[in-house]
Write an enzyme that holds these catalytic residues in place. Structure first.
Site, mmCIF file in Angstrom:
data_model
loop_
_atom_site.group_PDB
_atom_site.id
_atom_site.type_symbol
_atom_site.label_atom_id
_atom_site.label_comp_id
_atom_site.label_asym_id
_atom_site.label_seq_id
_atom_site.Cartn_x
_atom_site.Cartn_y
_atom_site.Cartn_z
ATOM 1 N N GLU A 1 72.705 25.946 43.644
ATOM 2 C CA GLU A 1 72.630 27.166 44.449
ATOM 3 C C GLU A 1 71.342 27.939 44.191
ATOM 4 O OE1 GLU A 1 76.417 28.987 43.568
ATOM 5 O OE2 GLU A 1 77.441 27.183 44.289
ATOM 6 N N TYR B 1 80.732 32.995 38.320
ATOM 7 C CA TYR B 1 81.300 31.777 37.743
ATOM 8 C C TYR B 1 82.009 32.078 36.429
ATOM 9 C CZ TYR B 1 79.328 28.543 41.151
ATOM 10 O OH TYR B 1 79.053 27.847 42.315
#
Length: 400
Positions: free
Chosen positions: A136, A94
């Site tokens: 997640e 990310y």
């Protein structure tokens, strides 16, 4: 984020509506230039045809439009989370994506990308990343603790290959170590990873599971995507169709939010082409229940040569009292049509009298196909909360 930053984000909505794909196209080119290792995480076929940049542009736009209350996007974010965990996306990635996204905003917008705007988008991205990483993390934990579950890639052996039609083959995938495998919900998918010679890269693809739980193997049924006009041949599907029994592939654990709901009411399965694969899984799951739900099967394909699972469906229909089937064949002589065999593309106008108002509806196929069927059902006053759909490829639809 403070209120001023949110206003700056909302002010970019018009730009995202008109030039979002330019921004996301620049982003992907930039990221793959600086981090080429990510080419093995992303579907490079969808990079080539532009579908991935269009899907990301739509997602960025939706986030900007709902920046005051991103919680309304939670179902969409969960779907993305399932896709990410199936690809073994890590939290550190990310940071890479965020760095290239903010840099792309600066490079594409030029002088319009003020320090304040870049700071606002950085804050917005970091908030979204935190939400996704949290979702997640929970999904990875569930995979880890689930009987037979795992995270990352696991080697499976192709023990059987069955030709279902001129275009579709089924692959029966057994774990190489013969250890337990995770169960799944009918309708879910697995990610599969193979080496593609033309690219010199490992490539992942998602394929719906086309059978019910059995504890021994997974079955996927894959259409060989041939080159048609401007669309290149499917690199992974062609690689798979060239595999032999005893070859190996890598799989991630089953995932996905498109799944058969637990209900005692009727269900209607509507599919186009290879979109029938998760529907086969749902049919088998329904068949194996103690009491099967009343089911209407609606499927469309170009011709009988590409009609997969034809005999399986007919056998099940003849052996049970709960299954009703309707098949639309585009290339068919008019006089071959019958009560359950119809000429043309799927057209729910012909079936309005048999569609239950209280059913759960499941739709799978290309985006235009889904949109047509969804809008028709909505026009019949079917409860939108009872309409579920799965779009193959990058998600571009937001109908509910």
């Amino acid at each position: 984020m403070d209120s001023r930053q949110k206003e700056l984000i909302k002010a970019t909505v018009p730009t995202l509506q008109t030039a979002g794909a330019i921004l996301t196209g620049h982003f992907y080119n930039r990221m793959f230039t600086h981090n080429p290792e990510l080419k093995e995480t992303f579907n490079m076929g969808n990079q080539a045809n532009g579908r991935q940049k269009e899907a990301l542009a739509g997602a960025v736009l939706a986030y900007a439009q709902h920046i005051d209350n991103p919680g309304v996007l939670i179902d969409v974010l969960k779907g993305i989370g399932h896709k990410h965990t199936s690809l073994n996306i890590e939290a550190s990635q990310y940071d890479i994506v965020g760095r290239h996204l903010i840099a792309s905003i600066s490079e594409v917008l030029g002088d319009a990308a003020t320090p304040e705007l870049l700071e606002a988008w950085t804050a917005a991205y970091n908030e979204l990343a935190a939400i996704m990483i949290g979702l997640e993390k929970e999904m990875y934990a569930q995979n880890e603790t689930k009987p037979g579950g795992w995270n990352g890639w696991r080697k499976f052996v192709i023990k059987k290959i069955v030709k279902e039609s001129e275009e579709i083959k089924s692959f029966y995938l057994y774990p190489e170590n013969n250890k337990a495998i995770a169960d799944f919900h009918a309708g879910q998918f697995v990610s599969l990873q193979v080496f593609v010679d033309e690219l010199g890269l490992l490539q992942p693809r998602q394929y719906s599971l086309s059978g019910n739980n059995n504890g021994e193997y997974y079955r996927i049924s894959v259409k060989k995507e041939n080159a048609i006009e401007q669309n290149p041949a499917g690199m992974v599907s062609n690689t798979l169709h060239g595999k032999n029994e005893s070859d190996t592939v890598m799989l991630s654990a089953p995932a996905g939010t498109f799944r058969l709901r637990e209900t005692e009411g009727p269900m209607v399965l509507i599919s186009g082409g290879v979109g029938l694969t998760p529907m086969i899984s749902m049919l088998e799951a329904n068949r194996d229940k103690a009491v099967s739900n009343k089911t209407i099967w609606i499927h469309g394909c170009r011709n009988t040569a590409v009609q997969a699972f034809k005999n399986d469906i007919e056998t099940l229909r003849n052996e049970t009292d709960w299954l009703e089937t309707y098949t639309f064949i585009e290339d068919m002589e008019e006089h071959h049509a019958s009560g359950s065999l119809l000429k043309g593309r799927v057209n729910l106008n012909h079936l309005e009298t048999v569609l239950p108002k209280d059913a759960h509806y499941y739709i799978c196929g290309p985006a235009p196909f889904i949109k047509i069927q969804y809008e028709h059902l909505a026009g019949l006053a079917i409860n939108k909360e009872h309409i579920f759909y799965e779009e193959f490829g990058p998600q571009s639809l937001s109908l509910n």
